[in-house]
Every structure is written in C-alpha cells, then in structure tokens.
Design a protein around this motif. Structure first.
Motif, short mmCIF file in Angstrom:
data_model
loop_
_atom_site.label_atom_id
_atom_site.label_comp_id
_atom_site.label_asym_id
_atom_site.label_seq_id
_atom_site.Cartn_x
_atom_site.Cartn_y
_atom_site.Cartn_z
N GLU A 173 0.86 -1.18 0.00
CA GLU A 173 0.00 0.00 0.00
C GLU A 173 0.89 1.22 0.00
OE1 GLU A 173 -2.87 0.30 3.12
OE2 GLU A 173 -3.56 -1.74 2.82
N PHE A 174 0.82 2.00 -1.05
CA PHE A 174 1.62 3.22 -1.14
C PHE A 174 0.85 4.36 -0.48
CE2 PHE A 174 2.78 7.16 -3.28
CZ PHE A 174 4.14 7.17 -3.05
N ASP A 175 1.56 5.16 0.29
CA ASP A 175 0.96 6.35 0.91
C ASP A 175 1.78 7.56 0.48
OD1 ASP A 175 0.09 8.41 2.67
OD2 ASP A 175 -0.65 6.86 4.03
N SER A 176 1.14 8.53 -0.11
CA SER A 176 1.85 9.71 -0.60
C SER A 176 2.36 10.59 0.53
CB SER A 176 0.96 10.53 -1.54
OG SER A 176 -0.20 10.94 -0.86
N ASP A 177 1.88 10.37 1.75
CA ASP A 177 2.38 11.10 2.91
C ASP A 177 3.73 10.49 3.30
OD1 ASP A 177 3.00 12.16 5.40
OD2 ASP A 177 0.94 12.07 6.13
N GLU A 178 4.82 11.22 3.09
CA GLU A 178 6.16 10.70 3.32
C GLU A 178 6.39 10.26 4.75
OE1 GLU A 178 9.22 13.24 1.87
OE2 GLU A 178 8.29 13.42 -0.10
N ARG A 179 5.64 10.79 5.69
CA ARG A 179 5.82 10.41 7.09
C ARG A 179 5.28 9.02 7.39
NH1 ARG A 179 2.70 15.33 9.21
NH2 ARG A 179 1.80 14.95 7.17
N GLY B 204 3.80 3.97 3.76
CA GLY B 204 3.10 2.84 3.17
C GLY B 204 3.22 1.58 4.02
N LYS B 205 2.57 0.52 3.55
CA LYS B 205 2.54 -0.75 4.29
C LYS B 205 2.81 -1.89 3.32
CE LYS B 205 -1.17 0.94 7.24
NZ LYS B 205 -2.57 0.78 7.59
N ALA B 206 3.30 -2.98 3.88
CA ALA B 206 3.50 -4.20 3.10
C ALA B 206 3.10 -5.38 3.98
CB ALA B 206 4.95 -4.32 2.66
N SER C 141 15.18 4.14 8.80
CA SER C 141 14.39 5.13 9.53
C SER C 141 12.97 5.32 9.02
CB SER C 141 15.12 6.47 9.53
OG SER C 141 15.33 6.91 8.20
N ALA C 142 12.77 5.31 7.73
CA ALA C 142 11.43 5.57 7.19
C ALA C 142 11.24 4.84 5.86
CB ALA C 142 11.23 7.07 7.00
N PRO C 143 11.14 3.52 5.89
CA PRO C 143 11.01 2.78 4.62
C PRO C 143 9.67 3.07 3.92
CG PRO C 143 10.69 1.30 6.47
CD PRO C 143 11.10 2.63 7.04
N HIS C 144 9.76 3.33 2.64
CA HIS C 144 8.58 3.57 1.79
C HIS C 144 8.47 2.40 0.81
CE1 HIS C 144 7.98 7.73 3.09
NE2 HIS C 144 9.29 7.74 3.24
N PHE C 145 7.57 1.47 1.10
CA PHE C 145 7.37 0.33 0.21
C PHE C 145 6.75 0.79 -1.10
CE2 PHE C 145 7.37 -1.71 4.38
CZ PHE C 145 8.24 -2.76 4.15
#
Length: 87
Positions: free
Chosen positions: A14-20, A23-25, A45-49
C-alpha cells in the motif's frame, strides 16, 4: 500486489503519498485474513514500500529509505531473510 506462487494468498504493498507514513506491506491469506505485516529493522528510519514481486523462487518487497532496497521474505513466517541495495 502479487499472487503467492503456492496460491495460498497475495503479497500487498500500500503506497501512501504522505512521506511520514511510508506505506505498508503485508501478506493476506486466500481466506482474507492477514498472515503478517512486513517488519523492516529499525535501522531503516522511514522505509517507503513501493513494489513486490518474485525473482526466481524468492519473494521480494522493495522499499526506499535514502536509496532503493529489496527485502527477501519467508512467505510462511514473515521472517526477513536479507535486505540488499537494489540496483
């Protein structure tokens, strides 16, 4: 989304455009229950899947944390087998 090779469920990003949020995997069983969330070690620190697919027989989730990484996951246990820079 990626169908698991044994047809027992699907891998989801799940991509979330909010950088904070980043997203989820996770993996969902074929009956609709959640099998597990993908847990990345705290050193990232802040992985973005952003993607998930098979390379050979291994399932990889891809994430960005200052550079691109791929994480190989055991689809039965959720154990992170290894994390490598993806090039």
């Amino acid at each position: 989304m990626c169908l698991l090779s044994d047809m027992s469920g699907i891998a989801v990003v799940e991509f979330d455009s909010d950088e904070r949020k980043g997203g989820k995997a996770y993996i969902i069983n074929s009956d609709g229950t959640k099998r597990f969330d993908i847990q990345i070690p705290a050193e990232y620190s802040a992985p973005h899947f952003y993607d998930v697919y098979y390379i050979g027989d291994d399932l990889y989730f891809f994430f960005y944390d200052k550079e691109d990484f791929r994480v190989r996951v055991d689809v039965n246990t959720g154990e992170v087998i290894n994390i490598n820079i993806s090039r």
